[in-house]
Design an enzyme around this catalytic site. Sequence first.
Site, PDB file in Angstrom:
ATOM      1  N   ASN A 210      30.909  45.017  26.853  1.00 36.29           N
ATOM      2  CA  ASN A 210      29.807  45.640  26.108  1.00 36.29           C
ATOM      3  C   ASN A 210      29.807  45.120  24.671  1.00 36.29           C
ATOM      4  O   ASN A 210      30.638  44.295  24.306  1.00 36.29           O
ATOM      5  CB  ASN A 210      29.948  47.165  26.164  1.00 36.29           C
ATOM      6  CG  ASN A 210      31.283  47.607  25.622  1.00 36.29           C
ATOM      7  OD1 ASN A 210      31.589  47.413  24.457  1.00 36.29           O
ATOM      8  ND2 ASN A 210      32.118  48.178  26.494  1.00 36.29           N
ATOM      9  N   ASP A 279      32.965  51.904  32.146  1.00 34.54           N
ATOM     10  CA  ASP A 279      32.994  53.023  33.095  1.00 34.54           C
ATOM     11  C   ASP A 279      33.218  52.509  34.524  1.00 34.54           C
ATOM     12  O   ASP A 279      33.699  53.240  35.378  1.00 34.54           O
ATOM     13  CB  ASP A 279      31.677  53.799  33.036  1.00 34.54           C
ATOM     14  CG  ASP A 279      31.576  54.620  31.755  1.00 34.54           C
ATOM     15  OD1 ASP A 279      32.628  55.116  31.295  1.00 34.54           O
ATOM     16  OD2 ASP A 279      30.464  54.749  31.201  1.00 34.54           O
ATOM     17  N   LYS A 289      36.108  30.747  41.328  1.00 29.24           N
ATOM     18  CA  LYS A 289      34.824  30.895  40.655  1.00 29.24           C
ATOM     19  C   LYS A 289      33.734  31.128  41.703  1.00 29.24           C
ATOM     20  O   LYS A 289      33.661  30.385  42.702  1.00 29.24           O
ATOM     21  CB  LYS A 289      34.515  29.632  39.850  1.00 29.24           C
ATOM     22  CG  LYS A 289      33.263  29.767  39.047  1.00 29.24           C
ATOM     23  CD  LYS A 289      32.921  28.486  38.305  1.00 29.24           C
ATOM     24  CE  LYS A 289      31.529  28.600  37.738  1.00 29.24           C
ATOM     25  NZ  LYS A 289      30.939  27.314  37.408  1.00 29.24           N
ATOM     26  N   PHE A 324      34.410  59.824  21.150  1.00 26.97           N
ATOM     27  CA  PHE A 324      33.236  59.204  20.533  1.00 26.97           C
ATOM     28  C   PHE A 324      32.138  59.153  21.568  1.00 26.97           C
ATOM     29  O   PHE A 324      32.411  58.999  22.762  1.00 26.97           O
ATOM     30  CB  PHE A 324      33.583  57.805  20.007  1.00 26.97           C
ATOM     31  CG  PHE A 324      34.389  57.872  18.748  1.00 26.97           C
ATOM     32  CD1 PHE A 324      35.708  58.270  18.802  1.00 26.97           C
ATOM     33  CD2 PHE A 324      33.822  57.605  17.518  1.00 26.97           C
ATOM     34  CE1 PHE A 324      36.463  58.396  17.640  1.00 26.97           C
ATOM     35  CE2 PHE A 324      34.556  57.730  16.360  1.00 26.97           C
ATOM     36  CZ  PHE A 324      35.884  58.127  16.420  1.00 26.97           C
ATOM     37  N   LYS A 338      30.091  66.525  26.674  1.00 25.27           N
ATOM     38  CA  LYS A 338      31.331  65.731  26.818  1.00 25.27           C
ATOM     39  C   LYS A 338      32.503  66.438  26.140  1.00 25.27           C
ATOM     40  O   LYS A 338      33.633  66.404  26.637  1.00 25.27           O
ATOM     41  CB  LYS A 338      31.164  64.350  26.172  1.00 25.27           C
ATOM     42  CG  LYS A 338      30.322  63.390  26.991  1.00 25.27           C
ATOM     43  CD  LYS A 338      30.198  62.039  26.305  1.00 25.27           C
ATOM     44  CE  LYS A 338      28.956  61.319  26.778  1.00 25.27           C
ATOM     45  NZ  LYS A 338      28.688  60.076  26.026  1.00 25.27           N
ATOM     46  N   LYS A 342      35.512  67.238  28.622  1.00 25.75           N
ATOM     47  CA  LYS A 342      36.761  66.469  28.471  1.00 25.75           C
ATOM     48  C   LYS A 342      37.803  67.210  27.626  1.00 25.75           C
ATOM     49  O   LYS A 342      38.807  66.610  27.235  1.00 25.75           O
ATOM     50  CB  LYS A 342      36.443  65.090  27.872  1.00 25.75           C
ATOM     51  CG  LYS A 342      35.513  64.238  28.765  1.00 25.75           C
ATOM     52  CD  LYS A 342      35.472  62.783  28.343  1.00 25.75           C
ATOM     53  CE  LYS A 342      34.426  62.001  29.112  1.00 25.75           C
ATOM     54  NZ  LYS A 342      34.439  60.559  28.820  1.00 25.75           N
TER      55      LYS A 342
HETATM   56  N1  CTP Z   1      36.011  56.866  27.540  1.00 29.28           N
HETATM   57  C1  CTP Z   1      37.275  56.759  28.105  1.00 29.28           C
HETATM   58  N2  CTP Z   1      37.443  56.186  29.318  1.00 29.28           N
HETATM   59  C2  CTP Z   1      36.381  55.753  30.031  1.00 29.28           C
HETATM   60  C3  CTP Z   1      35.091  55.859  29.498  1.00 29.28           C
HETATM   61  C4  CTP Z   1      34.944  56.428  28.245  1.00 29.28           C
HETATM   62  O1  CTP Z   1      38.252  57.148  27.443  1.00 29.28           O
HETATM   63  N3  CTP Z   1      36.591  55.197  31.200  1.00 29.28           N
HETATM   64  C5  CTP Z   1      35.870  57.510  26.241  1.00 29.28           C
HETATM   65  C6  CTP Z   1      35.397  56.622  25.117  1.00 29.28           C
HETATM   66  O2  CTP Z   1      36.475  56.012  24.436  1.00 29.28           O
HETATM   67  C7  CTP Z   1      34.673  57.604  24.215  1.00 29.28           C
HETATM   68  C8  CTP Z   1      34.167  58.643  25.147  1.00 29.28           C
HETATM   69  O3  CTP Z   1      34.893  58.496  26.362  1.00 29.28           O
HETATM   70  O4  CTP Z   1      35.551  58.232  23.296  1.00 29.28           O
HETATM   71  C9  CTP Z   1      32.689  58.635  25.441  1.00 29.28           C
HETATM   72  O5  CTP Z   1      32.334  57.594  26.230  1.00 29.28           O
HETATM   73  P1  CTP Z   1      30.997  57.584  27.098  1.00 29.28           P
HETATM   74  O6  CTP Z   1      31.086  56.396  27.975  1.00 29.28           O
HETATM   75  O7  CTP Z   1      29.832  57.707  26.210  1.00 29.28           O
HETATM   76  O8  CTP Z   1      31.099  58.946  27.881  1.00 29.28           O
HETATM   77  P2  CTP Z   1      30.991  59.278  29.351  1.00 29.28           P
HETATM   78  O9  CTP Z   1      31.663  60.586  29.506  1.00 29.28           O
HETATM   79  O10 CTP Z   1      31.533  58.150  30.158  1.00 29.28           O
HETATM   80  O11 CTP Z   1      29.451  59.521  29.615  1.00 29.28           O
HETATM   81  P3  CTP Z   1      28.196  58.533  29.837  1.00 29.28           P
HETATM   82  O12 CTP Z   1      28.736  57.138  30.043  1.00 29.28           O
HETATM   83  O13 CTP Z   1      27.570  59.091  31.035  1.00 29.28           O
HETATM   84  O14 CTP Z   1      27.356  58.652  28.617  1.00 29.28           O
END
Ligand code: CTP
Length: 399
Positions: A210, A279, A289, A324, A338, A342
């Site tokens: 990303n 995610d 490859k 975050f 969240k 969490k």
């Molecule tokens: N985060 C994490 N591990 C993951 C994904 C996210 O620790 N596998 C943490 C990020 O470091 C951040 C927070 O989760 O502090 C928010 O990430 P985000 O991807 O926005 O939240 P999600 O709960 O995954 O929700 P969504 O993607 O649906 O917005």
Amino acid sequence: MERKKTVLLGVTGGIAAYKSATLASMLVKNGYDVKVLMTKNAGNFINPIVFETLTKHKCLIDTFDRNFEFNVEHIALAKWADVVMIAPATANVIGKLAHGIADDMLTTTVIACRRCRKLIAPAMNTEMYLNPVVQDNMKILEGYGYEIIQPAKGHLACGDTGAGKMPEPDVLYEYIYREIAYEKDLIGRKVLVTAGPTQEAVDPVRYITNHSSGKMGYAIAKVAAARGAEVTLVTGPTAIRKPLFATVIPVTTAREMFEAVREESRDADIVCKAAAVADYRPKHVSDEKMKKSDDRMALELEKTDDILKYLGENKRPGQFLCGFSMETEHMVSNSRAKLVKKNLDMIAANNLKEAGAGFRGDTNRMTLITAGDETELPLLSKEETAAKILDIILEKTSK
Ligand code: CTP
């Protein structure tokens, strides 16, 4: 208005003196009041007018120069300085200071500085640097409370290669920043920060990632360290120079970040999870490859570990967990969800669609959400945002 922090920069006669102009400029641009003292020999490498123009102060060389504001200038300057740095420091000035010889403006002033920290950046030929007399003199200085900054290794102006290069100005700047930028209000706290993106391999050539630059997490690590915290930074691949005063653990994948965080979070007092963790990752990573064949292709993805969720489920009593959240719509309600889901103590949220917020840039516009509060920060630099995040964490954990 707050008094500007003051830096006394001593420049002695080495070729690296030209880099000290960049350091002086960097300090001035970042709001420090800088005064430069030079030895006579430094004048062979750089003209004092360079420093005078950059700092807007007279650059003193001669102890008996009467053209200045105070009567006993070396004493007044010694009292004025919040920190002293000698960069470059020659073998000669190191020897003089180690043995109390004060025979010019720079050495008399530095010997009069008893209150503030004194940092020495040696720069000379490797043979000189490794000479036992120079090594012994540096040990003596350390014994008197001076900090010796290790020179870098590399190609030296004389053509030799080895230790003796003055570190780059941004490195020296970070030493000064650590000394005086902040009050040391996080001493005794262990802070774990994650930063940057993760990379999830598709095949030996490609990966999914990303736009995270790591800047926000690095700013938190840097500010927390400058405030006296013991900092560990678990970082995905970024282009930013690693902070000097943190333990840095580089990782690539979400799985590696999870393992590092699980280990490091055990004794952390504060965890700031600024990393943009993938995610999902490809379910199968091809050993070879992948060649293009059909017009369409699909990758099967599987969920990665939610590191933050794990931290929330395994939170120690007293541990503060800051997540975050980057959203493009319903920022506050999504982030609050969240926070609850969490088991976080705070979530720092921003809206990617707002000007100045989000990826890559040097600014951010965040809302800090806790169970009972919402603090909307204005548009700030990422460093200022980091300081505000740490202010609120300190406030919430000091009660
Ligand atoms: N985060 C994490 N591990 C993951 C994904 C996210 O620790 N596998 C943490 C990020 O470091 C951040 C927070 O989760 O502090 C928010 O990430 P985000 O991807 O926005 O939240 P999600 O709960 O995954 O929700 P969504 O993607 O649906 O917005």
